[in-house]
Motif scaffolding. Structure first.
Motif, PDB file in Angstrom:
ATOM      1  N   UNK A   1      -0.008  11.507 -13.253  1.00  0.00           N
ATOM      2  CA  UNK A   1      -0.570  12.836 -13.034  1.00  0.00           C
ATOM      3  C   UNK A   1      -1.609  12.760 -11.931  1.00  0.00           C
ATOM      4  N   UNK A   2      -1.514  13.676 -10.972  1.00  0.00           N
ATOM      5  CA  UNK A   2      -2.389  13.684  -9.812  1.00  0.00           C
ATOM      6  C   UNK A   2      -3.102  15.032  -9.726  1.00  0.00           C
ATOM      7  N   UNK A   3      -4.382  14.973  -9.385  1.00  0.00           N
ATOM      8  CA  UNK A   3      -5.186  16.184  -9.201  1.00  0.00           C
ATOM      9  C   UNK A   3      -5.729  16.174  -7.778  1.00  0.00           C
ATOM     10  N   UNK A   4      -5.011  16.785  -6.830  1.00  0.00           N
ATOM     11  CA  UNK A   4      -5.452  16.740  -5.430  1.00  0.00           C
ATOM     12  C   UNK A   4      -6.677  17.599  -5.149  1.00  0.00           C
TER      13      UNK A   4
ATOM     14  N   UNK B   1      -9.447  11.665  -7.804  1.00  0.00           N
ATOM     15  CA  UNK B   1      -9.683  10.563  -6.870  1.00  0.00           C
ATOM     16  C   UNK B   1      -8.483   9.624  -6.772  1.00  0.00           C
ATOM     17  N   UNK B   2      -7.405   9.934  -7.489  1.00  0.00           N
ATOM     18  CA  UNK B   2      -6.262   9.023  -7.556  1.00  0.00           C
ATOM     19  C   UNK B   2      -5.082   9.587  -6.785  1.00  0.00           C
ATOM     20  N   UNK B   3      -4.453   8.730  -5.987  1.00  0.00           N
ATOM     21  CA  UNK B   3      -3.209   9.057  -5.299  1.00  0.00           C
ATOM     22  C   UNK B   3      -2.216   7.927  -5.556  1.00  0.00           C
TER      23      UNK B   3
ATOM     24  N   UNK C   1      -2.769   9.091 -16.512  1.00  0.00           N
ATOM     25  CA  UNK C   1      -3.682   9.307 -15.407  1.00  0.00           C
ATOM     26  C   UNK C   1      -4.516   8.080 -15.132  1.00  0.00           C
ATOM     27  N   UNK C   2      -5.155   8.073 -13.975  1.00  0.00           N
ATOM     28  CA  UNK C   2      -6.117   7.032 -13.620  1.00  0.00           C
ATOM     29  C   UNK C   2      -7.360   7.725 -13.083  1.00  0.00           C
ATOM     30  N   UNK C   3      -8.517   7.278 -13.539  1.00  0.00           N
ATOM     31  CA  UNK C   3      -9.763   7.887 -13.087  1.00  0.00           C
ATOM     32  C   UNK C   3     -10.886   6.858 -13.141  1.00  0.00           C
ATOM     33  N   UNK C   4     -12.083   7.284 -12.750  1.00  0.00           N
ATOM     34  CA  UNK C   4     -13.254   6.421 -12.851  1.00  0.00           C
ATOM     35  C   UNK C   4     -13.697   6.311 -14.305  1.00  0.00           C
ATOM     36  N   UNK C   5     -14.385   5.219 -14.629  1.00  0.00           N
ATOM     37  CA  UNK C   5     -14.764   4.950 -16.015  1.00  0.00           C
ATOM     38  C   UNK C   5     -15.639   6.048 -16.603  1.00  0.00           C
ATOM     39  N   UNK C   6     -16.446   6.709 -15.771  1.00  0.00           N
ATOM     40  CA  UNK C   6     -17.330   7.749 -16.302  1.00  0.00           C
ATOM     41  C   UNK C   6     -16.559   8.944 -16.833  1.00  0.00           C
TER      42      UNK C   6
END
Length: 208
Positions: free
Chosen positions: A111-114, A118-120, A153-158
Motif C-alpha cells: 500500500x502506497x500513500x503518495x 514516505x514509502x515507494x 505497508x511500510x512506514x517510520x517507527x513513530x
C-alpha cells in the motif's frame, strides 16, 4: 490539520512523540525565550516536490520534514534517523514474526500513500519488489486497508505510536534504510530565530 497555539521560540511535532508536542515545547520554553509566539501545526498533506517528504511541523519559514529532502534553496540539519517498520494485518502470518525483511514483504500487495507517505516501490530491490500495489490518499485509508487484509505497508517507527490500530500490527523491518528527520529552512533568507528553532528541535529529538 490540527493547530496548537503555544508560547515558544519554536514549535515542532516530535518525530517520536511520548508526550504531546505542545507540552514538550512549552517545557523547553523555560530554557529559552518565551517572547516569540509561534503557532505549531501538524499537517497531513505535503503539496510540494518531492512527494516523499511529510511535513511534521513548521514555524518562522522552517519545516520539520520526514523523508529525503532534495529541494533547491533549502538548508537542512538531520535530527534523527528513524527505523522503518512493516504494518501488517493483525491476522497475517507475518504479524507473528518479531522481525521481517523487505524480501518477506515482496510477495504481498504494497500500500502506497503518495500524498503524505514516505514509502515507494523504490525501497525494494528492482528484482524483488511487490508486483501489486494499492494507492490511498491519507493515513486513515492506509490503516483501514491494511486492517482489512488488502495490503501491507511500510512506514517510520513513530507511526506505530502515532497511529495505533486494533487491526494492524507493526513489526521491525531489519534491512530497510532508516528515515531521516530533518529541520529545513529557506537558505536565502534565514530568520533570526532559526538558530533557536534548530536547538529546540535537537532538544526534542534528543529527549525522545
Amino acid at each position: 490539520m490540527r493547530d496548537w497555539t503555544i508560547r515558544s521560540t519554536a514549535g515542532v511535532e516530535r518525530p517520536r512523540p511520548v508526550i504531546s508536542p505542545s507540552s514538550r515545547a512549552n517545557h523547553s520554553v523555560g530554557r529559552a525565550n518565551a517572547s516569540v509566539p509561534i503557532r505549531t501545526r501538524c499537517i497531513s498533506r505535503w503539496t510540494g516536490p518531492p512527494a516523499t517528504c511529510r511535513i511534521l511541523g513548521r514555524c518562522h519559514g522552517s519545516r520539520l520534514l520526514r523523508g529525503p529532502v532534495d529541494v533547491p534553496g533549502l538548508a537542512t540539519v538531520e535530527l534523527v534517523a528513524e527505523p522503518r517498520v512493516a504494518a501488517l494485518p493483525a491476522d497475517s502470518p507475518l504479524a507473528a514474526r518479531t522481525s521481517l525483511t523487505l524480501a518477506d514483504l515482496a510477495p504481498e500487495t504494497a500500500i502506497l500513500n503518495p500524498v503524505s507517505g514516505i514509502t515507494t516501490l523504490g525501497l525494494w530491490p528492482p528484482d524483488d519488489r511487490p508486483t501489486a500495489t494499492l494507492t490511498v490518499g491519507n493515513t486513515d485509508d492506509w490503516l483501514t486497508a491494511i486492517a482489512a487484509g488488502r495490503a501491507i505497508g511500510v512506514s517510520a517507527a513513530s507511526t506505530a505510536e502515532m497511529h495505533p490500530h486494533p487491526g494492524v500490527v507493526y513489526q521491525h523491518l531489519a534491512d530497510a534504510p532508516p528515515v531521516p528527520v530533518v529541520f529545513a529552512w529557506r537558505d536565502a533568507a534565514p530568520r533570526p530565530a532559526i538558530g533557536l528553532l534548530v536547538d529546540l528541535a535537537r532538544d526534542l529529538t534528543a529527549e525522545g
